[in-house]
Design a protein around this motif. Structure first.
Motif, PDB file in Angstrom:
ATOM      1  N   HIS A   1     -11.272  -4.040   9.456  1.00 28.10           N
ATOM      2  CA  HIS A   1     -10.397  -2.828   9.737  1.00 28.10           C
ATOM      3  C   HIS A   1     -10.156  -1.945   8.544  1.00 28.10           C
TER       4      HIS A   1
ATOM      5  N   SER B   1       1.459  -5.528   3.638  1.00 24.21           N
ATOM      6  CA  SER B   1       0.756  -6.577   4.492  1.00 24.21           C
ATOM      7  C   SER B   1       0.925  -8.068   4.002  1.00 24.21           C
TER       8      SER B   1
ATOM      9  N   LYS C   1       0.141   5.394   0.162  1.00 23.10           N
ATOM     10  CA  LYS C   1      -0.626   6.741   0.385  1.00 23.10           C
ATOM     11  C   LYS C   1       0.216   7.697  -0.038  1.00 23.10           C
TER      12      LYS C   1
ATOM     13  N   TRP D   1       1.066  -6.589   9.189  1.00 21.70           N
ATOM     14  CA  TRP D   1       1.090  -5.196   8.458  1.00 21.70           C
ATOM     15  C   TRP D   1       2.478  -4.285   9.169  1.00 21.70           C
TER      16      TRP D   1
ATOM     17  N   ARG E   1       3.309   7.411   3.074  1.00 21.00           N
ATOM     18  CA  ARG E   1       2.980   6.258   3.803  1.00 21.00           C
ATOM     19  C   ARG E   1       3.009   5.086   2.873  1.00 21.00           C
TER      20      ARG E   1
ATOM     21  N   ASP F   1     -10.567  -9.081   5.339  1.00 20.46           N
ATOM     22  CA  ASP F   1      -9.668  -9.907   4.457  1.00 20.46           C
ATOM     23  C   ASP F   1     -10.222 -10.892   4.062  1.00 20.46           C
TER      24      ASP F   1
ATOM     25  N   SER G   1      -8.057   2.000   6.908  1.00 21.09           N
ATOM     26  CA  SER G   1      -7.034   3.223   7.512  1.00 21.09           C
ATOM     27  C   SER G   1      -7.514   4.359   7.224  1.00 21.09           C
TER      28      SER G   1
ATOM     29  N   THR H   1      -7.905   3.498   3.519  1.00 18.38           N
ATOM     30  CA  THR H   1      -8.686   2.044   2.955  1.00 18.38           C
ATOM     31  C   THR H   1      -9.875   1.832   3.512  1.00 18.38           C
TER      32      THR H   1
ATOM     33  N   ARG I   1       0.686 -12.012   4.385  1.00 15.34           N
ATOM     34  CA  ARG I   1      -0.362 -13.131   5.017  1.00 15.34           C
ATOM     35  C   ARG I   1       0.219 -14.561   4.966  1.00 15.34           C
TER      36      ARG I   1
ATOM     37  N   HIS J   1     -13.097  -3.098   6.104  1.00 17.83           N
ATOM     38  CA  HIS J   1     -13.462  -4.561   5.356  1.00 17.83           C
ATOM     39  C   HIS J   1     -12.890  -5.839   6.138  1.00 17.83           C
TER      40      HIS J   1
ATOM     41  N   PHE K   1       0.859  -1.272  -0.018  1.00 18.19           N
ATOM     42  CA  PHE K   1       0.030   0.028  -0.055  1.00 18.19           C
ATOM     43  C   PHE K   1       0.917   1.196  -0.259  1.00 18.19           C
TER      44      PHE K   1
ATOM     45  N   MET L   1      -3.563   2.497  10.542  1.00 18.52           N
ATOM     46  CA  MET L   1      -4.498   1.698  10.654  1.00 18.52           C
ATOM     47  C   MET L   1      -5.402   1.733  11.652  1.00 18.52           C
TER      48      MET L   1
ATOM     49  N   HIS M   1      -3.209  -8.773  12.430  1.00 16.03           N
ATOM     50  CA  HIS M   1      -4.531  -9.019  12.568  1.00 16.03           C
ATOM     51  C   HIS M   1      -5.090 -10.227  12.075  1.00 16.03           C
TER      52      HIS M   1
HETATM   53  O1  LIG Z   1      -2.438  -0.232   4.450  1.00 12.76           O
HETATM   54  C1  LIG Z   1      -3.698   0.066   4.552  1.00 12.76           C
HETATM   55  O2  LIG Z   1      -4.168   1.040   4.352  1.00 12.76           O
HETATM   56  C2  LIG Z   1      -4.836  -1.199   4.326  1.00 12.76           C
HETATM   57  C3  LIG Z   1      -3.914  -2.324   5.124  1.00 12.76           C
HETATM   58  C4  LIG Z   1      -4.935  -3.515   4.879  1.00 12.76           C
HETATM   59  O3  LIG Z   1      -6.327  -3.591   4.891  1.00 12.76           O
HETATM   60  C5  LIG Z   1      -4.389  -4.987   5.344  1.00 12.76           C
HETATM   61  O4  LIG Z   1      -3.356  -5.225   5.560  1.00 12.76           O
HETATM   62  O5  LIG Z   1      -5.093  -5.979   5.058  1.00 12.76           O
END
Ligand SMILES: O=C(O)CCC(=O)C(=O)O
Length: 319
Positions: free
Chosen positions: A204, A223, A115, A143, A219, A128, A206, A123, A225, A126, A113, A156, A198
């Motif tokens: 979550h 992220s 910004k 993250w 920024r 995931d 941002s 963001t 997984r 939502h 991500f 976040m 998370h």
């Molecule tokens: O960095 C962000 O703005 C969103 C990150 C996010 O949604 C995530 O890590 O699942």
């Protein structure tokens, strides 16, 4: 990037906090030098020449193109080797495995991500899990940002406890930098080296980027997984997976060959919609394995049940 350890282990309280609240903020986990290399890797990932890759998204500020953009790139580890090394040999895997109490850990994917503020949209809220073709509980979304993230730098926001609730009421909520947040939403400011983990079912998002300094800082965050022992393939039925199911059950060789050609054609077609094939003609081994999973994997299978799964979701830790 060479194999490296986190700076410390998560404490039992921190692990308990992850399972209770659905997220945990772990200060001082990643070394300065690793963060600096990750920063370089993400700058390269967002370079203009990579913006024709599949799954690149650019969202403008509602105030117009000059007022900031939010850029994101999904699964950059399919094509960027520095990000791949960071995910598979970097410091996050060990922490994720400890938090999940898993013996095996597989890399599932990443999302980068950027910004570009001020004015870059946050963001929207939502879960995931809505986008992941898997089921199970032992999954961690890690993250981390490559610079400091204070309240005005798109931090976040996590809604405590929503990983064990089913309500979708807050999904789609767009936080505004000055406005009120829903009850139980927590804004987490971070320093470089901090990690937030998370649960994939936690709601979550941002805040928008609203920082007005002249340093040109953005920024930038990754992220990552990871999946543990109890994660299984679980893809909602779509036309490709339906065709794959018929291909697997087909007894006749001619039918199998015909369907296989059809599947290849369809997936080329669907890829052509996301990517500009004339500029981006090559598919990496990991991209191909990930695509194959969508029509070869059966719901309920472990991620290592087939070659495509082992290729798409590399084993990062085992006993
Ligand atoms: O960095 C962000 O703005 C969103 C990150 C996010 O949604 C995530 O890590 O699942």
């Amino acid at each position: 990037m060479t194999a490296c350890q986190p700076m410390r282990n998560p404490t039992p309280d921190e692990i308990e906090c992850f399972w209770r609240n659905g997220y945990v903020h772990l200060p001082k986990m990643v070394s300065e030098s690793t963060i600096s290399r990750l920063g370089d890797a993400l700058r390269s990932v967002f370079a203009p020449e990579h913006q024709s890759k599949p799954f690149f998204v650019s969202d403008q500020s509602p105030e117009g193109p000059s007022a900031g953009r939010a850029l994101s790139h999904f699964n950059t580890f399919h094509w960027d080797n520095t990000v791949f090394d960071f995910i598979t040999t970097g410091p996050l895997a060990q922490t994720a495995a400890q938090v999940l109490a898993t013996t095996h850990l597989r890399a599932f994917g990443d999302h980068a991500f950027l910004k570009e503020g001020p004015g870059a949209p946050g963001t929207p809220f939502h879960r995931d899990s809505r986008y992941f073709p898997v089921s199970g509980n032992q999954m961690a979304v890690c993250w981390l940002a490559t610079g400091p993230v204070c309240r005005t730098q798109a931090p976040m926001v996590y809604v405590k406890g929503t990983h064990i609730e089913s309500s979708e009421d807050l999904v789609g909520f767009k936080a505004d930098a000055a406005g009120a947040l829903p009850k139980d939403a927590r804004v987490i400011e971070t320093a470089p080296g901090d990690l937030i983990i998370h649960h994939p079912r936690l709601i979550h998002g941002s805040l928008p980027y609203a920082h007005h300094d002249l340093s040109g800082e953005h920024r930038q965050a990754l992220s990552v997984r990871y999946c543990g022992d109890d994660i299984r393939w679980q893809n909602p039925m779509n036309s490709l997976s339906r065709l794959g199911a018929r291909w697997r059950s087909s007894k006749s060789r001619t039918n199998r060959r015909r369907r296989s050609r059809l599947i290849q054609g369809l997936s080329r077609l669907s890829r052509g919609r996301d990517a500009n094939l004339s500029r981006e003609p090559l598919e990496t081994v990991r991209q191909k394995a990930f695509r194959d999973c969508h029509f070869l994997m059966k719901n309920g299978e472990a991620l290592d049940a087939r070659e495509c799964g082992r290729g798409a979701f590399p084993l990062v830790l085992s006993p």
